[in-house]
Design a protein around this motif. Structure first.
Motif, PDB file in Angstrom:
ATOM      1  N   VAL A 260       0.816  -1.210   0.000  1.00 24.48           N
ATOM      2  CA  VAL A 260       0.000   0.000   0.000  1.00 24.48           C
ATOM      3  C   VAL A 260       0.856   1.270   0.000  1.00 24.48           C
ATOM      4  CG1 VAL A 260      -0.263   0.141   2.517  1.00 24.48           C
ATOM      5  CG2 VAL A 260      -2.099   0.980   1.026  1.00 24.48           C
ATOM      6  N   GLY A 261       2.182   1.107   0.037  1.00 26.44           N
ATOM      7  CA  GLY A 261       3.054   2.263  -0.133  1.00 26.44           C
ATOM      8  C   GLY A 261       3.690   2.753   1.147  1.00 26.44           C
ATOM      9  N   PHE A 262       4.553   3.761   0.993  1.00 29.37           N
ATOM     10  CA  PHE A 262       5.289   4.301   2.135  1.00 29.37           C
ATOM     11  C   PHE A 262       4.563   5.496   2.737  1.00 29.37           C
ATOM     12  CE2 PHE A 262       7.285   6.159  -1.723  1.00 29.37           C
ATOM     13  CZ  PHE A 262       7.124   7.519  -1.459  1.00 29.37           C
ATOM     14  N   GLY A 263       4.920   5.785   3.962  1.00 32.81           N
ATOM     15  CA  GLY A 263       4.359   6.939   4.661  1.00 32.81           C
ATOM     16  C   GLY A 263       5.329   7.377   5.734  1.00 32.81           C
ATOM     17  N   GLY A 264       4.798   7.927   6.834  1.00 33.91           N
ATOM     18  CA  GLY A 264       5.646   8.365   7.933  1.00 33.91           C
ATOM     19  C   GLY A 264       6.068   9.810   7.817  1.00 33.91           C
ATOM     20  N   VAL A 326      -2.739   0.771  11.630  1.00 29.03           N
ATOM     21  CA  VAL A 326      -2.842   2.145  11.135  1.00 29.03           C
ATOM     22  C   VAL A 326      -1.529   2.906  11.258  1.00 29.03           C
ATOM     23  CG1 VAL A 326      -5.316   2.578  11.320  1.00 29.03           C
ATOM     24  CG2 VAL A 326      -3.882   2.836  13.345  1.00 29.03           C
ATOM     25  N   SER A 327      -0.534   2.367  11.979  1.00 32.08           N
ATOM     26  CA  SER A 327       0.784   2.993  11.971  1.00 32.08           C
ATOM     27  C   SER A 327       1.396   2.801  10.583  1.00 32.08           C
ATOM     28  CB  SER A 327       1.684   2.379  13.043  1.00 32.08           C
ATOM     29  OG  SER A 327       1.748   0.980  12.915  1.00 32.08           O
ATOM     30  N   PHE A 328       2.298   3.696  10.191  1.00 32.78           N
ATOM     31  CA  PHE A 328       2.809   3.629   8.820  1.00 32.78           C
ATOM     32  C   PHE A 328       3.742   2.447   8.620  1.00 32.78           C
ATOM     33  CE2 PHE A 328       6.711   5.518  10.367  1.00 32.78           C
ATOM     34  CZ  PHE A 328       7.677   5.191   9.435  1.00 32.78           C
ATOM     35  N   LYS A 329       4.253   1.870   9.722  1.00 31.62           N
ATOM     36  CA  LYS A 329       5.101   0.686   9.646  1.00 31.62           C
ATOM     37  C   LYS A 329       4.996  -0.048  10.976  1.00 31.62           C
ATOM     38  CE  LYS A 329       9.487   0.832  10.358  1.00 31.62           C
ATOM     39  NZ  LYS A 329      10.956   1.035  10.245  1.00 31.62           N
ATOM     40  N   PRO A 330       5.387  -1.324  11.027  1.00 32.74           N
ATOM     41  CA  PRO A 330       5.330  -2.052  12.291  1.00 32.74           C
ATOM     42  C   PRO A 330       6.392  -1.553  13.272  1.00 32.74           C
ATOM     43  CG  PRO A 330       6.367  -3.399  10.606  1.00 32.74           C
ATOM     44  CD  PRO A 330       5.839  -2.176   9.906  1.00 32.74           C
ATOM     45  N   ASP A 331       6.218  -1.886  14.549  1.00 30.94           N
ATOM     46  CA  ASP A 331       7.133  -1.489  15.622  1.00 30.94           C
ATOM     47  C   ASP A 331       7.201   0.025  15.784  1.00 30.94           C
ATOM     48  OD1 ASP A 331       7.975  -4.174  16.307  1.00 30.94           O
ATOM     49  OD2 ASP A 331       9.094  -4.163  14.430  1.00 30.94           O
ATOM     50  N   ASP A 337       1.153  10.699   7.818  1.00 28.29           N
ATOM     51  CA  ASP A 337       1.060  10.334   6.405  1.00 28.29           C
ATOM     52  C   ASP A 337       0.959   8.817   6.226  1.00 28.29           C
ATOM     53  OD1 ASP A 337       0.832  10.713   3.720  1.00 28.29           O
ATOM     54  OD2 ASP A 337       2.731  11.762   3.456  1.00 28.29           O
ATOM     55  N   SER A 338       0.225   8.171   7.124  1.00 30.24           N
ATOM     56  CA  SER A 338       0.102   6.717   7.083  1.00 30.24           C
ATOM     57  C   SER A 338      -0.852   6.285   5.971  1.00 30.24           C
ATOM     58  CB  SER A 338      -0.422   6.196   8.421  1.00 30.24           C
ATOM     59  OG  SER A 338      -0.865   4.855   8.305  1.00 30.24           O
ATOM     60  N   PRO A 339      -0.401   5.436   5.050  1.00 28.76           N
ATOM     61  CA  PRO A 339      -1.320   4.918   4.029  1.00 28.76           C
ATOM     62  C   PRO A 339      -2.504   4.182   4.652  1.00 28.76           C
ATOM     63  CG  PRO A 339       0.957   4.389   3.468  1.00 28.76           C
ATOM     64  CD  PRO A 339       0.965   4.934   4.863  1.00 28.76           C
ATOM     65  N   ALA A 340      -2.250   3.440   5.719  1.00 29.83           N
ATOM     66  CA  ALA A 340      -3.306   2.659   6.356  1.00 29.83           C
ATOM     67  C   ALA A 340      -4.397   3.551   6.932  1.00 29.83           C
ATOM     68  CB  ALA A 340      -2.710   1.778   7.455  1.00 29.83           C
ATOM     69  N   LEU A 341      -4.003   4.600   7.634  1.00 31.84           N
ATOM     70  CA  LEU A 341      -4.999   5.492   8.218  1.00 31.84           C
ATOM     71  C   LEU A 341      -5.752   6.250   7.133  1.00 31.84           C
ATOM     72  CD1 LEU A 341      -6.346   6.662  10.704  1.00 31.84           C
ATOM     73  CD2 LEU A 341      -4.494   8.351  10.858  1.00 31.84           C
TER      74      LEU A 341
END
Length: 443
Positions: A260-264, A326-331, A337-341
């Motif tokens: 689903v792409g990068f974010g953060g 919903v975090s942009f990556k695990p941990d 800019d989270s793709p999930a959110l």
């Protein structure tokens, strides 16, 4: 160790750097203008999630090697080396970096430092910043006080920040004077003795290293996602394609995961700031490809929404959708800019009932978009769901088996937004599975 260290800014970068400097044996003082944040840090409490860091923070607050303040006067009188680790967010009026926090930190330090000292920039900044700050420091320094400047970019990965600080894969020193290099070598003596490569260079190269690294990683992610768009149309296995590419030593397998792409808080704003800066330099076409990198990345979010609409057909309005992650990556609990959110909120706005579960990110997501239904467990989120979306690859989600969810969901339908599940196994259990890079009917 004789050097005393200050860290200006106690966000993700600053708090990590301060605690790790204390672990290396230095006396450290962290400064922030946010009184509430300083009080929490002084109690050993972090405002964000980062593995290993809470223990390190509490250890050195207790040992006395790490303390916090809001006073530039206190910092200026006490420390020998001052690290600037404040944020450089995207400007509200454009794509460039907002340098107001860096400028304010440098100016305030210069006005309050009472003896010769080294100021070290760690923030990610547009090329040319260090040269500009040299003049700013000279303008505001006290009479008779010599302030040296160096640039030492950070390369932290959220979820691995302590490890990346304590055992970095490389160190970059952008220096203006030989004395600056000597002091930086003293600060990083432990890593250098362990054989960490060090690159000693000019200001401009040191500033460009971090943005170049982020631009390359973003490009690599969008490259495989562009091919995912092709395999979604003509067929093929995007995972096998990535594996085959990864065997080429010139390319490598890392960051070739279609999803689903990068974010953060780094990659999106840094590639936009780089485009903005090179345009200011009269090189508007030089980084033009990054606009397409950004666009490909954003299209992946569209793809997940379209897949959800296709799988639910006329059921979308009022349907319960479970969003796992919903975090942009695990941990990490970072939802910037989270793709999930973004996907979750768009499905909610389309009329779905969206239940969200993230092991660490729920609270931050709720502050940004409180109207979603935030659940305390995975099983609460999927209970009665007509569709499940796996959007952040937490280990808890990667380990899921079809039988874990079947007693709870209303319909056996799942979108694997990170390509981490055994699709054949899920389909053999009667699930309808969609994923990035797989053919699926468009709505």
């Amino acid at each position: 160790m004789s050097l005393k260290v200050s860290v200006i800014g106690t966000g993700y970068l600053g708090a990590t750097h301060a605690a790790c400097m204390a672990e290396l044996g230095f006396e450290v003082i962290g400064l922030d203008i946010d009184q509430a944040k300083i009080e929490r840090l002084a109690e050993g409490l972090l405002p964000f999630h980062e593995p290993e860091l809470p223990e390190l923070l509490r250890k050195h607050v207790a040992s006395g090697r790490l303390r916090f303040t809001t006073s530039y006067a206190e910092v200026g009188e006490w420390a020998d080396v001052h690290f600037i680790g404040v944020g450089t967010p995207q400007r509200t009026d454009g794509q460039g970096a907002d340098m107001s926090y860096v400028d304010a930190a440098a100016t305030s330090l210069a006005r309050h430092i009472t003896r010769d000292a080294l100021i070290v920039g760690k923030s990610t900044v547009p090329v040319g910043t260090a040269r500009r700050l040299e003049a700013l420091l000279a303008e505001h320094a006290r009479p008779g006080v010599e302030l040296s400047l160096a640039w030492n970019p950070e390369f932290l990965r959220e979820g691995f920040a302590v490890r990346d600080t304590m055992t970095p894969d490389r160190l970059v020193f952008g220096i203006g004077t030989i004395d600056s290099e000597a002091m930086l070598r003293e600060v990083y003596a432990t890593a250098l003795e362990a054989g960490t490569p060090v690159v000693v260079t000019d200001f401009e190269t040191s500033e460009l290293v971090k943005v170049a690294a982020n631009a390359f990683l973003a490009t690599k992610i969008s490259f495989i996602n562009a091919f995912a768009e092709v395999t979604e149309t003509v067929g093929g296995d995007i995972g096998t394609l990535a594996d085959a590419l990864g065997y080429d030593a010139r390319i490598g397998r890392r960051f070739l995961n279609a999803g689903v792409g990068f974010g953060g808080g780094c990659l999106p704003k840094d590639i936009r700031a780089l485009q903005s800066r090179v345009s200011e330099l009269g090189l508007s076409h030089t980084m033009g490809f990054l606009a397409e990198v950004d666009e490909i990345n954003l299209r992946r979010r569209d793809r997940v929404v379209h897949l959800a609409e296709a799988m639910l057909a006329d059921e979308l309005a009022g349907a319960k959708i479970a969003v796992l992650g919903v975090s942009f990556k695990p941990d990490s609990d970072d939802v910037r800019d989270s793709p999930a959110l973004d996907v979750a909120t768009r499905l909610f706005n389309a009329g779905a009932e969206v239940a969200v579960y993230d092991p660490k990110g729920n609270a931050n997501a709720a502050r940004r978009f409180p109207r979603l239904d935030y659940c305390d467990s995975l099983y609460e989120a999927v209970d009665g769901a007509s569709l499940v979306l796996l959007l952040t690859e937490w280990e808890e989600f990667k380990a899921l088996q079809p039988g874990d969810l079947e007693p709870l969901v209303r319909k056996k339908r799942i979108i694997d937004g990170r390509n981490v599940l055994d699709h054949a196994g899920w389909e053999a259990s009667g699930w309808s599975v969609a994923a990035m890079g797989r053919r699926y009917p468009n709505p």
